[in-house]
Scaffold this active site. Structure first.
Site, mmCIF file in Angstrom:
data_model
loop_
_atom_site.group_PDB
_atom_site.id
_atom_site.type_symbol
_atom_site.label_atom_id
_atom_site.label_comp_id
_atom_site.label_asym_id
_atom_site.label_seq_id
_atom_site.Cartn_x
_atom_site.Cartn_y
_atom_site.Cartn_z
ATOM 1 N N ASP A 185 79.324 74.536 105.602
ATOM 2 C CA ASP A 185 79.574 75.745 104.816
ATOM 3 C C ASP A 185 79.147 77.026 105.516
ATOM 4 O OD1 ASP A 185 76.863 75.175 104.570
ATOM 5 O OD2 ASP A 185 76.886 74.984 102.385
ATOM 6 N N ASP A 205 67.674 66.070 107.443
ATOM 7 C CA ASP A 205 68.949 65.349 107.405
ATOM 8 C C ASP A 205 69.407 65.049 108.824
ATOM 9 O OD1 ASP A 205 68.940 65.595 104.656
ATOM 10 O OD2 ASP A 205 70.164 67.420 104.660
ATOM 11 N N ASP A 231 63.166 68.832 103.618
ATOM 12 C CA ASP A 231 63.674 67.514 103.975
ATOM 13 C C ASP A 231 64.380 67.595 105.316
ATOM 14 O OD1 ASP A 231 65.808 68.118 101.223
ATOM 15 O OD2 ASP A 231 66.216 68.676 103.284
#
Length: 440
Positions: free
Chosen positions: A144, A67, A65
């Site tokens: 992260d 983003d 995907d």
């Protein structure tokens, strides 16, 4: 300490990799993602691909995907796209929908500060709300892992690196941004993500990022079971299930997701080893099916994880009035209910699990019409595959598996010759006389 979330340096100086010096091509980016990027740019906003999509493109992989990160706020994004809906409370996001493809668009965020009231941390340092908007620099530092904090800027097609992600990609290194213990306490699911990315990318976890995992693994008990279910799907349905499983056990994480399975696996040295091999074969089978483009279902994998734990819960079915299938049904209800307190299992998966389990004793009965009736059962194929798994693990005789494999391949007349005739009872069945209706 709680709230010790990384903040960008006073004057961050990103490394900017121009188009000529990286391998990302717009030809490899989803056309719908490009539409979103261009429209945001044309409306005067900054728009970048970010996260795993950029990472995978740099590694020559096909992203699952795409983003987008932008300085536009969610309401401004919705105003630009009629096919947009806003979701989330903790993370306010925009989903731009193109048929079956969804492009997720997030506003640049800053590190949450408990005293602002707009965002909050728990006493343990966990993020409760996170809608503090910021700059691209701040957004990079609150992500992260460094390899997930790279931005592909549609304005000039450059890659922007604030945290050393490019160097870590080149070194095959997975490194948390900021203090690892604080970041894991902020969101314990990051420990699962570390294992998943290490398995998926073939990277090694940076020693400082690796060190706290085992000690902090009990923090996963505080995560909502529904959220852990979603993480389990990512862990085991990404094509590297077996490698991920081994890493999870190495870091004492698997037992926090499936404690009853871990208890069984921990006793394997005292048994005939088939519970461990059953799980290993199930994981390998899942990886092979995904690699071949075949469908997989969590129900089958969960059935393998919990099969031996369920069997140990079965009541004694030698007592009068208790069949083996009834004993399985009782134990299945107990183990699924208790497992759901750790990692939830929606009914759309728990019900097929029960059927896979309760059909297993029926494979032993090869008399009369019973094999044909079992063959017609809507859950037969999954139950048969599970039988083969048990055979591979050494739990059932391989001859039984071979018989059922051959039985499916025969025509009805040949199948009739393979079964054992039903024993005839000595009593002749009396025909019931049909009563005549009285004349009206």
């Amino acid at each position: 300490m709680p709230g010790d979330i990384p903040n960008p340096p006073a004057a961050p100086a990103p490394v900017v990799i121009p188009r000529a010096e990286h391998n990302i091509s717009r030809a490899d980016i989803s056309p719908n993602a490009l539409k979103v990027l261009y429209r945001l740019r044309d409306a005067g906003f900054r728009a970048c691909l970010v996260g795993g999509g950029v990472r995978d493109l740099l590694l020559g992989r096909e992203p699952k995907d795409f983003d987008v990160a932008t300085d536009a706020h969610p309401e401004e994004i919705r105003a630009l796209f009629r096919n947009c809906r806003l979701i989330g409370r903790r993370f306010r996001l925009a989903h731009v929908i193109f048929g079956r493809e969804v492009i997720e668009v997030a506003t640049f965020r800053a590190a949450p500060e408990a005293e602002t009231g707009a965002a909050a941390l728990s006493d343990e340092g966990r993020i409760l709300r996170d809608n503090v908007y910021g700059t691209i620099e701040e957004d990079a530092w609150r992500r992260d892992f460094t390899v997930n904090a790279l931005y592909y800027d549609i304005a000039d097609f450059s890659v922007i690196d604030y945290v050393g992600g490019m160097a870590d990609i080149q070194a095959g290194r997975l490194r948390l941004i900021g203090d690892p213990e604080a970041r894991y306490r902020e969101d314990p699911v990051r420990m699962l993500r570390a294992a998943r990315f290490a398995a998926k990318l073939g990277f090694r976890i940076d020693p400082p990022s690796e060190a706290p995992i085992t000690e902090l693994s009990p923090l996963l008990f505080d995560i909502a079971p529904a959220r852990l279910f979603e993480e389990v799907l990512k862990l085991f349905l990404g094509g590297e299930a077996l490698e991920t499983f081994e890493l999870l056990r190495h870091y004492d994480l698997f037992g926090k997701l499936f404690p009853f399975t871990e208890e069984v696996l921990g006793e394997e040295e005292e048994t005939d080893h088939f519970p461990h091999m059953l799980v290993v074969h199930a994981l390998r089978n899942t990886d092979e099916r995904i690699a071949a483009g075949k469908p997989v279902t969590p129900a089958f994998l969960f059935a393998a994880f919990l099969w031996e734990a369920m069997r140990r819960r079965m009541p004694d079915y030698d007592v009068p009035g208790m069949s083996e299938i009834q004993a399985i049904q009782i134990a299945a209800g107990e183990i699924i209910a208790e497992q759901a307190r750790h990692t939830s299992i929606p009914r759309r998966f728990s019900q097929p699990m029960r059927e896979i389990w309760t059909l297993q004793p029926r494979f032993l009965n090869r008399n009369g019409r019973r094999p044909q009736r079992l063959l017609a059962h809507p859950r037969f194929r999954a139950a048969y595959d599970f039988l083969l798994l048990r055979g591979q693990a050494g739990e059932v005789d391989q001859a039984l598996c071979d018989w059922w494999t051959e039985f499916q391949q025969r025509n009805p007349e040949e199948q009739a010759g393979m079964v054992t005739p039903e024993p005839r009872s000595g009593r002749r069945r009396r025909r019931r006389r049909r009563q005549r209706k009285p004349d009206s």
